[in-house]
Write an enzyme that holds these catalytic residues in place. Structure first.
Site, mmCIF file in Angstrom:
data_model
loop_
_atom_site.group_PDB
_atom_site.id
_atom_site.type_symbol
_atom_site.label_atom_id
_atom_site.label_comp_id
_atom_site.label_asym_id
_atom_site.label_seq_id
_atom_site.Cartn_x
_atom_site.Cartn_y
_atom_site.Cartn_z
ATOM 1 N N ARG A 23 12.046 -9.930 5.109
ATOM 2 C CA ARG A 23 12.792 -8.667 5.107
ATOM 3 C C ARG A 23 13.960 -8.713 6.080
ATOM 4 O O ARG A 23 13.843 -9.254 7.182
ATOM 5 C CB ARG A 23 11.872 -7.502 5.501
ATOM 6 N N ARG A 30 -0.847 -9.634 12.961
ATOM 7 C CA ARG A 30 -1.258 -8.411 12.258
ATOM 8 C C ARG A 30 -2.326 -8.710 11.212
ATOM 9 O O ARG A 30 -3.260 -7.928 11.018
ATOM 10 C CB ARG A 30 -0.044 -7.755 11.598
ATOM 11 N N LYS A 45 0.821 -1.225 0.000
ATOM 12 C CA LYS A 45 0.000 0.000 0.000
ATOM 13 C C LYS A 45 0.849 1.267 0.000
ATOM 14 O O LYS A 45 0.561 2.203 -0.736
ATOM 15 C CB LYS A 45 -0.931 0.015 1.222
ATOM 16 N N ARG A 93 13.514 -7.529 12.028
ATOM 17 C CA ARG A 93 12.828 -6.796 13.095
ATOM 18 C C ARG A 93 11.833 -7.721 13.796
ATOM 19 O O ARG A 93 11.261 -8.619 13.179
ATOM 20 C CB ARG A 93 12.074 -5.586 12.522
ATOM 21 N N ARG A 98 -9.810 2.735 9.097
ATOM 22 C CA ARG A 98 -9.310 1.421 9.504
ATOM 23 C C ARG A 98 -10.432 0.495 9.976
ATOM 24 O O ARG A 98 -10.204 -0.690 10.201
ATOM 25 C CB ARG A 98 -8.300 1.568 10.639
#
Length: 220
Positions: free
Chosen positions: A127, A172, A13, A161, A88
């Site tokens: 990542r 999430r 996004k 992370r 949201r």
């Protein structure tokens, strides 16, 4: 055009919002940017939001809505905007409808970036960030470093992370399915949702999105 961008974490996004806003010549209004700007400028809304954050509490919808309202009323947004991260949830979506109605405006489209859940996990959990400079980002599959665990740019250590771990990503996603995904049905009832695949090269996704948005606008 007045557009809301939705999609799960890892759908791209942020990348697409910047590109689409530039192509359509409208401001990109990101919830994260709104919070950072209000807090750094010490606006009344920023101080209020920070007071909740400092206590470890969620910032109420009303504060987020007021920040978005202030931003949408700025001159550069008169001809349209692209909302990223707002609304949201359905309460925020209803509030946005109310804000637009008072100005005699309406949304042109809700762009839904669709991506399989396994791909989301793969994108985020893969990542790796450089400890020396967080702008140096690699991916174990899509853009691996020349030497495993070592930044190509500065030789710093690459690490994952905590919020990029697979367990955190799946949490999430669950939050997204529970809180944010219902706004897609809310907007489908208004005939505003345009769904595109968020798989493939970035340029291809941007082209796909622009074509879908322009087609939607032409059909209205």
């Amino acid at each position: 055009m007045r557009i809301v961008l939705v999609g799960p974490p890892g759908a791209g996004k942020g990348t697409q919002a910047v590109r689409l806003a530039a192509e359509l010549k409208i401001p990109h209004i990101s919830t994260g940017d709104l919070f950072r700007a209000n807090i750094s400028q010490q606006t009344e809304l920023g101080k209020l939001a920070k007071s909740y954050m400092d206590r470890g509490e969620l910032v109420p919808d009303s504060v987020t809505i007021d920040m978005a309202k202030d931003r949408m009323e700025q001159k550069d947004a008169e001809g349209g905007f692209l909302l990223d991260g707002f609304p949201r949830n359905v309460d925020q979506a209803e509030a946005l409808d109310g804000l637009l109605e008072t100005e005699d405006f309406k949304l042109d489209a809700v762009l839904d970036l669709e991506v399989p859940e396994d791909e989301v996990v793969k994108r985020i959990a893969g990542r790796r960030i450089c400890r020396n400079d967080s702008s140096h980002v690699f991916h174990v599959t899509y853009s691996p470093p020349k030497k495993q665990g070592v930044c190509d740019v500065c030789g710093g250590e690459l690490y994952q992370r905590d919020d990029d771990s697979e367990d955190t990503v799946r949490t999430r996603l669950e939050v997204y399915h529970t809180q944010t995904e219902p706004i897609i049905d809310y907007y489908k009832a208004q005939g505003l949702v345009v769904t595109i695949s968020s798989l493939g090269p970035v340029d291809e996704i941007t082209k796909r999105a622009l074509e879908a948005l322009r087609r939607e606008k032409a059909e209205q």
